[in-house]
Design an enzyme around this catalytic site. Structure first.
Site, PDB file in Angstrom:
ATOM      1  N   GLN A   1       5.248   5.067  -7.419  1.00  0.00           N
ATOM      2  CA  GLN A   1       4.744   6.418  -7.146  1.00  0.00           C
ATOM      3  C   GLN A   1       5.659   7.185  -6.176  1.00  0.00           C
ATOM      4  O   GLN A   1       6.499   6.574  -5.505  1.00  0.00           O
ATOM      5  CB  GLN A   1       3.363   6.330  -6.495  1.00  0.00           C
ATOM      6  CG  GLN A   1       2.271   5.762  -7.369  1.00  0.00           C
ATOM      7  CD  GLN A   1       0.947   5.739  -6.612  1.00  0.00           C
ATOM      8  OE1 GLN A   1       0.385   4.694  -6.370  1.00  0.00           O
ATOM      9  NE2 GLN A   1       0.435   6.904  -6.240  1.00  0.00           N
ATOM     10  N   HIS A   2       5.436   8.486  -6.135  1.00  0.00           N
ATOM     11  CA  HIS A   2       5.912   9.383  -5.056  1.00  0.00           C
ATOM     12  C   HIS A   2       7.398   9.750  -5.044  1.00  0.00           C
ATOM     13  O   HIS A   2       7.765  10.741  -4.418  1.00  0.00           O
ATOM     14  CB  HIS A   2       5.624   8.802  -3.653  1.00  0.00           C
ATOM     15  CG  HIS A   2       4.244   8.338  -3.406  1.00  0.00           C
ATOM     16  ND1 HIS A   2       3.155   9.170  -3.450  1.00  0.00           N
ATOM     17  CD2 HIS A   2       3.763   7.098  -3.098  1.00  0.00           C
ATOM     18  CE1 HIS A   2       2.062   8.465  -3.179  1.00  0.00           C
ATOM     19  NE2 HIS A   2       2.410   7.209  -2.967  1.00  0.00           N
TER      20      HIS A   2
ATOM     21  N   ASP B   1       2.438   3.241 -10.709  1.00  0.00           N
ATOM     22  CA  ASP B   1       2.297   1.797 -10.952  1.00  0.00           C
ATOM     23  C   ASP B   1       0.929   1.254 -10.545  1.00  0.00           C
ATOM     24  O   ASP B   1       0.387   0.360 -11.215  1.00  0.00           O
ATOM     25  CB  ASP B   1       3.443   0.983 -10.341  1.00  0.00           C
ATOM     26  CG  ASP B   1       3.662   1.209  -8.856  1.00  0.00           C
ATOM     27  OD1 ASP B   1       2.898   1.967  -8.233  1.00  0.00           O
ATOM     28  OD2 ASP B   1       4.616   0.616  -8.322  1.00  0.00           O
TER      29      ASP B   1
HETATM   30  O1  LIG Z   1       3.610   4.214  -2.509  1.00  0.00           O
HETATM   31  C1  LIG Z   1       2.907   3.455  -3.131  1.00  0.00           C
HETATM   32  C2  LIG Z   1       1.473   3.754  -3.383  1.00  0.00           C
HETATM   33  O2  LIG Z   1       1.035   4.919  -2.740  1.00  0.00           O
HETATM   34  C3  LIG Z   1       3.514   2.186  -3.673  1.00  0.00           C
HETATM   35  O3  LIG Z   1       2.527   1.301  -4.126  1.00  0.00           O
HETATM   36  C4  LIG Z   1       4.543   2.503  -4.734  1.00  0.00           C
HETATM   37  O4  LIG Z   1       3.868   2.956  -5.900  1.00  0.00           O
HETATM   38  C5  LIG Z   1       5.489   1.349  -4.996  1.00  0.00           C
HETATM   39  O5  LIG Z   1       4.886   0.271  -5.616  1.00  0.00           O
HETATM   40  P1  LIG Z   1       5.540  -1.168  -5.876  1.00  0.00           P
HETATM   41  O6  LIG Z   1       6.936  -0.990  -6.336  1.00  0.00           O
HETATM   42  O7  LIG Z   1       5.413  -1.917  -4.597  1.00  0.00           O
HETATM   43  O8  LIG Z   1       4.673  -1.761  -6.942  1.00  0.00           O
END
Ligand SMILES: O=C(CO)[C@@H](O)[C@H](O)COP(=O)(O)O
Ligand SMILES: Nc1ncnc2c1ncn2[C@@H]1O[C@H](COP(=O)(O)OP(=O)(O)O)[C@@H](O)[C@H]1O
Length: 462
Positions: A71-72, A225
């Site tokens: 995300q983000h 994700d």
């Molecule tokens: O920033 C967040 C949720 O807000 C993280 O959960 C990212 O989405 C990255 O996820 P992973 O790569 O650790 O699965």
């Protein structure tokens, strides 16, 4: 047999699963690594995706594909659709000051929680845009469109059909800081505030919407994700999921939107039309990697050492803020080890303290959700560790269920692709086999010692 594909373009790697659309049975899979760092050029994700697709035997016989991704991350495109600069990822903390400024400028955390369901921290795209405007005005000026990792990969798969061809979904849009899960609409005023103008933004699709085509493959909306993981494990209202990936997350599916002015809980949307209140930490599975590195052992050996050591690690407590932290919001924090004595200065005690410290940190995240479920679903790369699974109930104080080992994010994205094909009101039901259940007595004093160590280093704001 009709086949669907699901992609997980996460922080550390890209994985793809190809499954039977009707039963969910796994047919083929592939994976490729991503580069290290909190600033990554999206081309590296594209290269990894293509390598993973090739390893999985290609897409010629696949009917639909969904992309789940970290995300983000801020992906800026110029007027010709070229990437302006490497993407700043969710775990890049350089925009922490921008987050503080934006909270003040809108009138406080409550205003943000009311506006978009979340109080921005450095992870949120809106703060990265402010950082770009302030620190790289030339790049900001060249930016015509802004999108997220899954939006960009889906758009590339669709043949990069112009900036107005960008698509996203509710789940990922809810992590930008300029889209409201409660109203289902963008907040251009917040983009104006952060960036000084409103760039082109992806159209937000309905959960089972279609984002385009890759040759003969229909492209699902895709999602963040965590939203894909919720879909992949079939989380229902009442379930709490804890994911130990690069990030640690604790989340639950909810029927109504949430808005936590304390900023601990992000009020995201999910991938089914519902909501996904979520607490995210910067430090999770990499704490295991770091502990194994310090001890000069493999991850399996780390687990064996921890299981052979006494519960509670003889009073040793590790506070795992190794990359700074997001929850609590301490972007410049570092990790620390407390209670070291001659008798607990052994590899086993350190291994145990690392796993217990990581789990105490995740238990804090879990508590912040304010829910009291009977059990916790444990997923993510760190949940592959038998030691983590067995120690988790001793820290969480409730039984832990580990779904059948798999790529839950990619599985959720594949299920979304199957939903696109089925056109049904709810996603198709895939039966999963082989969940493992872990129960154990709580280890007395572990969370208390951890909390004392944590608060000694970083006293809670009064
Ligand atoms: O920033 C967040 C949720 O807000 C993280 O959960 C990212 O989405 C990255 O996820 P992973 O790569 O650790 O699965
Ligand atoms: N057998 C294992 N034991 C402990 N940790 C593991 C094991 N396998 C993978 N991991 C952890 O999983 C992490 C990657 O998790 P993953 O969920 O794939 O991350 P992301 O989705 O953020 O890229 C690695 O940092 C590693 O520490």
């Amino acid at each position: 047999m009709t086949l669907v594909a699901g992609v997980d373009s996460s922080t550390q790697s890209c994985k793809i699963v190809i499954r039977d659309a009707e039963t969910g049975a796994l047919v083929r899979e592939g994976r490729a690594a991503h580069p290290e760092g909190t600033e990554v050029h999206p081309d590296a994700w594209w290269t990894a995706l293509n390598a993973a697709i090739e390893q999985a035997g290609g897409l010629d016989d696949v009917a639909a594909l969904g992309v789940g991704a970290q995300q983000h991350g801020m992906v800026c495109l110029d007027e010709d659709g070229r990437v302006v600069r490497p993407a700043l990822l969710w775990n890049d903390t350089r925009s922490a000051g921008a987050a503080r400024d934006l909270i003040g400028e809108l009138g406080g955390p409550e205003k943000w929680a009311d506006a978009v369901g979340s109080v921005p921290v450095a992870s949120f795209t809106v703060t990265k845009l402010r950082w770009l405007a302030e620190h790289e005005p030339d790049n900001a000026a060249r930016t015509r469109a802004v999108c997220l990792p899954h939006d960009w990969l889906t758009w590339k798969l669709a043949g990069a059909p112009g900036l107005d061809g960008l698509r996203t979904d509710r789940g990922d849009a809810s992590g930008t800081g300029y889209w409201s899960p409660a109203t289902g609409a963008y907040r251009p005023d917040l983009l104006e505030l952060a960036f000084g103008r409103v760039p082109v933004l992806p159209e937000v699709l309905e959960p089972a919407g279609e984002a385009g085509r890759h040759g003969g493959v229909r492209l699902a909306a895709g999602t963040g994700d965590n939203m894909a993981a919720a879909l992949g494990v079939g989380a229902q209202p009442g379930d709490v999921v804890v994911s130990i990936g690069t990030s640690g997350t604790a989340f639950a599916v909810a029927e109504t939107p949430s808005a936590d002015p304390s900023g601990l809980v992000a009020g995201f949307a999910d991938a089914t039309g519902r909501y996904l209140p979520l607490v995210c930490t910067l430090n999770a599975a990499r704490v295991l990697d770091a502990a194994a590195r310090m001890l000069g052992v493999s991850l399996d050996e780390l687990g064996e050492l921890a299981l052979a050591a006494p519960a509670g690690a003889g009073g040793l407590a590790l506070v795992p803020y190794l990359e700074g932290e997001r929850t609590p919001n301490l972007p410049d924090a570092t990790g620390s080890l407390h209670g070291l004595r001659l008798d607990n200065a052994t590899p086993g005690h350190l291994a145990r303290a690392a796993i217990e410290g990581l789990l105490c940190h995740l238990a804090d995240a879990f508590d912040a959700l304010g829910l009291a479920p009977e059990r916790v679903l444990l997923i993510g790369g760190g949940a592959r560790s038998e030691a983590v699974r067995r120690i988790a109930p001793t820290v969480f104080g409730r039984p832990v269920v580990v779904p059948q080992p798999g790529e839950y994010v990619a599985d959720g994205a594949a299920r979304q692709a199957a939903w696109l094909l089925s056109g049904t009101p709810e996603p198709p039901v895939w039966t999963s086999a082989g969940a493992r259940h872990y129960e154990a007595e709580v280890t007395p004093g572990v969370r208390e010692r951890y909390a004392a160590a944590r608060d000694r280093e970083y006293p809670p704001a009064s």
